[in-house]
Design an enzyme around this catalytic site. Sequence first.
Site, PDB file in Angstrom:
ATOM      1  N   ASP A   1      36.314  33.412  46.353  1.00 51.17           N
ATOM      2  CA  ASP A   1      35.355  34.508  46.191  1.00 51.17           C
ATOM      3  C   ASP A   1      33.993  34.009  45.733  1.00 51.17           C
ATOM      4  O   ASP A   1      33.816  32.842  45.388  1.00 51.17           O
ATOM      5  CB  ASP A   1      35.905  35.578  45.226  1.00 51.17           C
ATOM      6  CG  ASP A   1      36.644  34.980  44.034  1.00 51.17           C
ATOM      7  OD1 ASP A   1      36.359  33.825  43.673  1.00 51.17           O
ATOM      8  OD2 ASP A   1      37.513  35.663  43.462  1.00 51.17           O
TER       9      ASP A   1
ATOM     10  N   ASN B   1      43.441  42.733  34.680  1.00 48.43           N
ATOM     11  CA  ASN B   1      43.860  43.941  35.401  1.00 48.43           C
ATOM     12  C   ASN B   1      44.766  43.613  36.578  1.00 48.43           C
ATOM     13  O   ASN B   1      45.063  44.480  37.394  1.00 48.43           O
ATOM     14  CB  ASN B   1      42.625  44.711  35.890  1.00 48.43           C
ATOM     15  CG  ASN B   1      41.796  43.884  36.865  1.00 48.43           C
ATOM     16  OD1 ASN B   1      42.155  42.756  37.195  1.00 48.43           O
ATOM     17  ND2 ASN B   1      40.697  44.446  37.328  1.00 48.43           N
TER      18      ASN B   1
ATOM     19  N   HIS C   1      44.091  41.505  39.056  1.00 49.73           N
ATOM     20  CA  HIS C   1      43.449  41.157  40.337  1.00 49.73           C
ATOM     21  C   HIS C   1      43.764  39.710  40.742  1.00 49.73           C
ATOM     22  O   HIS C   1      44.025  38.860  39.901  1.00 49.73           O
ATOM     23  CB  HIS C   1      41.938  41.437  40.324  1.00 49.73           C
ATOM     24  CG  HIS C   1      41.101  40.496  39.514  1.00 49.73           C
ATOM     25  ND1 HIS C   1      39.867  40.840  39.012  1.00 49.73           N
ATOM     26  CD2 HIS C   1      41.296  39.210  39.123  1.00 49.73           C
ATOM     27  CE1 HIS C   1      39.353  39.824  38.371  1.00 49.73           C
ATOM     28  NE2 HIS C   1      40.192  38.821  38.421  1.00 49.73           N
TER      29      HIS C   1
ATOM     30  N   GLU D   1      40.748  44.028  43.723  1.00 51.63           N
ATOM     31  CA  GLU D   1      40.866  44.790  42.481  1.00 51.63           C
ATOM     32  C   GLU D   1      41.909  45.905  42.611  1.00 51.63           C
ATOM     33  O   GLU D   1      42.253  46.291  43.740  1.00 51.63           O
ATOM     34  CB  GLU D   1      39.497  45.407  42.143  1.00 51.63           C
ATOM     35  CG  GLU D   1      38.382  44.376  41.927  1.00 51.63           C
ATOM     36  CD  GLU D   1      38.468  43.663  40.579  1.00 51.63           C
ATOM     37  OE1 GLU D   1      39.568  43.569  39.996  1.00 51.63           O
ATOM     38  OE2 GLU D   1      37.426  43.187  40.115  1.00 51.63           O
TER      39      GLU D   1
HETATM   40  C1  F6R Z   1      38.252  33.339  40.582  1.00 53.45           C
HETATM   41  C2  F6R Z   1      39.065  34.520  40.877  1.00 53.45           C
HETATM   42  C3  F6R Z   1      39.555  35.418  39.797  1.00 53.45           C
HETATM   43  C4  F6R Z   1      40.054  34.668  38.553  1.00 53.45           C
HETATM   44  C5  F6R Z   1      40.540  35.632  37.496  1.00 53.45           C
HETATM   45  C6  F6R Z   1      40.930  34.930  36.206  1.00 53.45           C
HETATM   46  O1  F6R Z   1      37.898  32.663  41.782  1.00 53.45           O
HETATM   47  O2  F6R Z   1      39.301  34.771  42.017  1.00 53.45           O
HETATM   48  O3  F6R Z   1      40.597  36.207  40.324  1.00 53.45           O
HETATM   49  O4  F6R Z   1      41.079  33.792  38.921  1.00 53.45           O
HETATM   50  O5  F6R Z   1      39.543  36.572  37.203  1.00 53.45           O
HETATM   51  O6  F6R Z   1      39.765  34.399  35.613  1.00 53.45           O
HETATM   52  P1  F6R Z   1      39.879  33.414  34.363  1.00 53.45           P
HETATM   53  O7  F6R Z   1      40.521  32.179  34.840  1.00 53.45           O
HETATM   54  O8  F6R Z   1      38.433  33.173  33.951  1.00 53.45           O
HETATM   55  O9  F6R Z   1      40.679  34.136  33.324  1.00 53.45           O
END
Ligand code: F6R
Length: 259
Positions: free
Chosen positions: A76, A147, A149, A154
């Site tokens: 992303d 959440n 995701h 989302e």
């Molecule tokens: C990042 C991504 C997100 C993260 C998720 C966890 O490329 O796609 O889904 O993996 O938000 O983020 P952290 O590792 O910062 O807790």
Amino acid sequence: MQTPAGTVLVCDDPAQACRLAADRIASAIASTRADRGRAVLGLATGSTPIPVYADLVARHRAGQLSFANVTTYNLDEYYPIAPLDPNSYHAFMYKHLFQHVDLPPHRAHILDGTVPEAFAAEHCAAFDRWIEADGGIDLQLLGIGRNGHIGFNEPSDLPLDQALRLPTRLTRLDPVTIADAARDFGGSEAAVPRRALTLGTATILAARSILILAFGANKAEAVARAVFGPRTAQLPASLLQTVPEKVTWLIDRAAAARL
Ligand code: F6R
């Protein structure tokens, strides 16, 4: 432990989990290179995989790991954002991995946060086609949001069949995601882009293997719901229950607390 969402390995701490993740990535590169001459990795950003990238860089520096025959696709990117913005995922990947290894720069693909909005859908569809043309993703690295995701898919009210078929696309960030991202934007939620480009669930679930990392008590509920809860668009990581044979969770004790 075998679960509805795949194999869950509970590690003593994040460092051990990240070492195991780096082992898996290095052996996926070696084995797919042996089979097909090259390997295609799906990469994640966020705080969780940073030690994984540090480990891969150390292996490269020690002469144990080459990315010369590797192609990467990132999950992303914020939208809109310039690649030189220090908060872009382009900048993140360059800082933590790309500048340190021998991955050919033209084979490190990240969705373009500068694409004009009218062309975003076309850009995302092209990204899915590039992945397909490259033979699909051999190993997809994932984190999980509080959440639930994955990527920036989302929580939503979509029926399950639609939630499973989402393509790569421009999407709107959930308030929980914006709150969590604020730490990277000087603590200001207002500074976090409201939208992002993300690999779709269909593309993620099509990867030949999936490695998902989760550390810390604040991930425990999302992990438990993803692994043992209903398969629902309300918690996108639960969609991994569609392909449990491909999925390995590497989590620490704190993230495993509710299992
Ligand atoms: C990042 C991504 C997100 C993260 C998720 C966890 O490329 O796609 O889904 O993996 O938000 O983020 P952290 O590792 O910062 O807790």
